[in-house]
Design an enzyme around this catalytic site. Structure first.
Site, PDB file in Angstrom:
ATOM      1  N   THR A 125      -7.367   4.037  -6.089  1.00  0.00           N
ATOM      2  CA  THR A 125      -6.135   4.677  -5.627  1.00  0.00           C
ATOM      3  C   THR A 125      -4.907   3.938  -6.155  1.00  0.00           C
ATOM      4  OG1 THR A 125      -4.769   4.925  -3.636  1.00  0.00           O
ATOM      5  CG2 THR A 125      -6.529   3.335  -3.492  1.00  0.00           C
ATOM      6  N   GLU A 127      -2.627   3.102  -4.385  1.00  0.00           N
ATOM      7  CA  GLU A 127      -2.158   2.219  -3.310  1.00  0.00           C
ATOM      8  C   GLU A 127      -2.502   0.757  -3.574  1.00  0.00           C
ATOM      9  OE1 GLU A 127      -2.497   3.745   0.681  1.00  0.00           O
ATOM     10  OE2 GLU A 127      -2.601   5.805  -0.042  1.00  0.00           O
ATOM     11  N   TYR A 153      -6.527  -0.727   4.307  1.00  0.00           N
ATOM     12  CA  TYR A 153      -7.150   0.259   3.411  1.00  0.00           C
ATOM     13  C   TYR A 153      -6.931  -0.132   1.947  1.00  0.00           C
ATOM     14  CZ  TYR A 153      -7.381   4.406   0.420  1.00  0.00           C
ATOM     15  OH  TYR A 153      -7.644   5.261  -0.627  1.00  0.00           O
ATOM     16  N   LYS A 157      -9.610  -1.375  -1.015  1.00  0.00           N
ATOM     17  CA  LYS A 157      -9.793  -0.664  -2.299  1.00  0.00           C
ATOM     18  C   LYS A 157      -9.522  -1.617  -3.474  1.00  0.00           C
ATOM     19  CE  LYS A 157     -10.585   3.186  -2.864  1.00  0.00           C
ATOM     20  NZ  LYS A 157     -11.906   3.893  -2.967  1.00  0.00           N
TER      21      LYS A 157
END
Ligand code: NAD
Ligand code: TYD
Length: 339
Positions: A125, A127, A153, A157
């Protein structure tokens, strides 16, 4: 080719399953999914009717069960979508995110080493890059932007991405990583911004906008993400990272107002609520590398994609009504009641 798709009962994984079944009917798709709250067999109803599709209810962090599926199905490619994916839940329960997103990734890659898999693809991602300031629209995330995470989160990742790079370098595992911006489209679980706003608006409920609503996300229609991953697993170079995004930046407030306008509702239902902890301000992807090297380009404009998505929710009440009646009710109460 035999392709294992983990997390195929979730939002993007399922869209990828359908993309592959249509684009490459010669391939076999093997779905591995634990069926957490976010996984839904109803999403795979149509896929289950096809001979080239099979399903295993397995936790990617369960080594013995994962090895058994590899033994039985003899995959050539593994695409890992399986993850805990919601930032708000990661703030409440980080440990589940570490277990699935980090340990699960390592188990899958160990299986790839053990069974000599041709390609492991990690669905990551944007993010992992942290956030960008609102007053510097010239700044975009490239593949060279340092990892700088904000939430449990995104940290889980990013940890998984680092493991993938380590397995590539240390064991010579054939890997690729894609880092995509925010997706939207059919089968999106109602806890996320766009489906939550569509369904709340349909039920004449308040639309909870975090903070000042000025946070910016870079939206991509889910089918365009599926097409990017399809290209990467077939043509991408081992060891590489590819950013995926369509230059579609919108503030949250703009998105919410677009949903209301499309449904013919006024804006009085918008309610500003307490901000998310550590809330990332802006994401924006530079997709030059995948465009130049693999010829990928987004095909769905935001207005068109949002209209398609809203139409899909309007015509698929049978998909979302059971979700809204189930454990989601408790989740919603807990997250939003006193916000
Ligand atoms: P989702 O939450 O809708 O689906 C996740 C799926 O993974 C579910 O079917 C769930 O049952 C399954 N799963 C969870 N834990 C598992 C486990 N331990 N073992 C096996 N299966 C498990 O998520 P999504 O939005 O479809 O995201 C898919 C992937 O794409 C994730 O890796 C996410 O980080 C990444 N991603 C998402 C977005 C986005 O906008 N949603 C953007 C970029 C990248
Ligand atoms: P989300 O869909 O959770 O995706 P992500 O956090 O991975 O970007 O949220 C998108 C944006 O919308 C994010 O800035 C948080 C905001 N948001 C709200 O304002 N209200 C909500 O009820 C939700 C779920 C999100």
């Amino acid at each position: 080719m035999n392709i294992i798709v983990t997390g195929g009962a979730g939002f993007i994984g399922a869209n990828f399953v359908y993309y592959e079944l249509e684009k490459h009917p010669e391939d076999k798709i093997i779905c591995i999914d634990k069926l957490t709250y976010a996984g839904n067999m109803a999403t795979l109803d149509e896929a289950m009717k096809q001979e080239s599709f099979s399903f295993h209810r397995v936790d990617i962090a369960d080594r013995a069960a994962v090895y058994q599926v590899f033994e039985q199905e003899k995959p050539n490619i593994v695409v890992n979508f399986a993850a805990e994916s919601h930032v708000d839940r990661s703030i409440e329960h980080p440990e589940i995110f570490l277990q699935t997103n980090v340990i699960g990734t390592s188990v899958l890659m160990d299986a790839c080493r053990k069974y000599g898999i041709r390609r492991y693809h990690q669905v990551s991602t944007d993010e992992v890059y942290g956030d960008l300031p609102l007053d510097r629209p010239d700044l975009l995330f490239t593949e060279e932007t340092p990892l700088h995470t904000s939430s449990p989160y995104s940290a889980s990742k990013a940890s998984a991405d680092l493991l993938v790079m380590a397995y590539h370098r240390t064991y010579g595992l054939n890997t690729t990583i894609s880092r995509c911006s925010n997706n939207y489209g059919p089968f999106h679980f109602p806890e996320k911004l766009i489906p939550l706003m569509i369904l709340n608006a349909l039920h004449d409920k308040k639309l909870p906008v975090y903070g000042d609503g000025k946070n910016v996300r870079d939206w991509l229609y889910v089918g365009d993400h599926a097409a990017a991953i399809d290209l990467i697993i077939r043509k991408g170079a081992s060891g590489e990272v590819y950013n995926v995004g369509g230059h579609n930046e919108r503030s949250n407030l703009t998105v919410v107002k677009s949903v209301l306008a499309a449904l013919g509702k006024d804006e009085s239902s918008i309610e500003y609520v307490t901000d998310r902890k550590g809330h990332d301000r802006r994401y924006a992807i530079d997709p030059t590398k995948i465009q130049r090297e693999l010829g990928w380009n987004p095909t769905v404009k935001f207005e068109e994609g949002l209209e398609k998505t809203i139409k899909w929710y309007l015509s698929h009440q049978a998909w979302w009504a059971p979700i809204l009646k189930g454990a989601y009710q408790n989740y919603y109460e807990k997250m939003y009641a006193n916000r």
